[in-house]
Design a protein around this motif. Structure first.
Motif, PDB file in Angstrom:
ATOM      1  N   ALA A 182      -3.472 -24.979 -19.155  1.00  0.00           N
ATOM      2  CA  ALA A 182      -4.761 -25.274 -19.783  1.00  0.00           C
ATOM      3  C   ALA A 182      -4.883 -24.398 -21.026  1.00  0.00           C
ATOM      4  N   PHE A 183      -5.402 -24.969 -22.114  1.00  0.00           N
ATOM      5  CA  PHE A 183      -5.510 -24.202 -23.357  1.00  0.00           C
ATOM      6  C   PHE A 183      -6.702 -24.694 -24.168  1.00  0.00           C
ATOM      7  N   LYS A 184      -7.178 -23.835 -25.040  1.00  0.00           N
ATOM      8  CA  LYS A 184      -8.291 -24.179 -25.914  1.00  0.00           C
ATOM      9  C   LYS A 184      -7.799 -24.983 -27.116  1.00  0.00           C
ATOM     10  N   SER A 185      -8.656 -25.861 -27.600  1.00  0.00           N
ATOM     11  CA  SER A 185      -8.344 -26.690 -28.762  1.00  0.00           C
ATOM     12  C   SER A 185      -8.130 -25.820 -29.998  1.00  0.00           C
ATOM     13  N   LEU A 210      -4.095 -19.116 -27.072  1.00  0.00           N
ATOM     14  CA  LEU A 210      -5.084 -20.127 -26.693  1.00  0.00           C
ATOM     15  C   LEU A 210      -4.943 -20.565 -25.240  1.00  0.00           C
ATOM     16  N   VAL A 211      -3.838 -20.186 -24.603  1.00  0.00           N
ATOM     17  CA  VAL A 211      -3.592 -20.615 -23.226  1.00  0.00           C
ATOM     18  C   VAL A 211      -4.558 -19.909 -22.284  1.00  0.00           C
ATOM     19  N   GLN A 212      -5.182 -20.682 -21.388  1.00  0.00           N
ATOM     20  CA  GLN A 212      -6.174 -20.165 -20.454  1.00  0.00           C
ATOM     21  C   GLN A 212      -5.638 -19.980 -19.038  1.00  0.00           C
ATOM     22  N   GLY A 213      -4.475 -20.539 -18.746  1.00  0.00           N
ATOM     23  CA  GLY A 213      -3.910 -20.385 -17.416  1.00  0.00           C
ATOM     24  C   GLY A 213      -2.959 -21.518 -17.081  1.00  0.00           C
TER      25      GLY A 213
END
Length: 203
Positions: A111-114, A173-176
């Motif tokens: 999962a990552f942010k735009s 930007l990666v969230q996990g």
């Protein structure tokens, strides 16, 4: 008093669980409700709804008053309907331990942010890591992934907006990492790692 005590107990318990959940989410893991078709068939996006046995919440039995039971039962039934409308796809577990020193592997789902809007988040498969040489899908072009970046693609490439459109994404930007599907019950499973070995060569 017969009505307030059980309700107040439930509210306090809910608040405690919510605060605990926020702490866990910040440090160790979180959950995502997925939408869109870019990761099909790995994830589904049709609303599963809540099964009937969840509509009769067990705390109703702890209340002796018949009127109280009717009120709580009404709330629980309508709450489950509301939640089922909100859920539009698989719910997945996203662990955050991998963020320490960016411990990812090719083939992980992350999962990552735009890149353009940090309020938006996406879930895609990690194809290549920093320093990898990679063949861009459906072309003969070869690209070296810059340091501090990774290449991501959706499993359903025809309907995916991914690195083929916006290029490699910064690891920051990666969230996990998405590790498990946790809802609906019939789809509970570990998320498989799929490596595009024929397209990627590590240095």
């Amino acid at each position: 008093m017969g009505t307030l005590n059980p309700l107040w107990f439930f509210v306090k318990k809910s608040m405690t669980v919510a605060l605990f959940g926020i702490t866990i989410s910040d440090r160790f893991a979180t959950v995502y409700s997925l939408t869109g078709t870019s990761m099909s068939p790995t994830f589904t996006t049709s609303s599963p709804g809540f099964p009937g046995y969840l509509k009769g919440i067990s705390f109703v039995k702890a209340i002796q008053s018949k009127n109280d039971q009717m009120f709580i039962g009404y709330v629980s039934r309508n709450l489950s309907k509301l939640i089922s409308r909100m859920i539009t796809g698989d719910i997945v577990l996203v662990e955050k331990f991998c963020l320490e020193k960016y411990k990812f592997s090719r083939g992980d789902v992350i999962a990552f942010k735009s890149l353009s809007d940090h309020k938006r988040e996406f879930v895609k498969r990690l194809i290549a890591l920093p320093g990898d040489w990679m063949q861009i899908s459906d072309t003969s072009d070869i690209l070296k992934i810059p340091e501090g970046h990774c290449w991501v693609e959706g499993d359903n490439k025809e309907f995916s907006l991914d690195s083929r459109h916006f290029g490699p994404i910064p690891l920051g930007l990666v969230q996990g990492r998405v590790t498990h599907i946790i809802w609906p019950p019939q789809r509970i499973s570990k998320v498989e790692r799929k490596v595009a070995m024929e397209r990627v060569r590590s240095t």
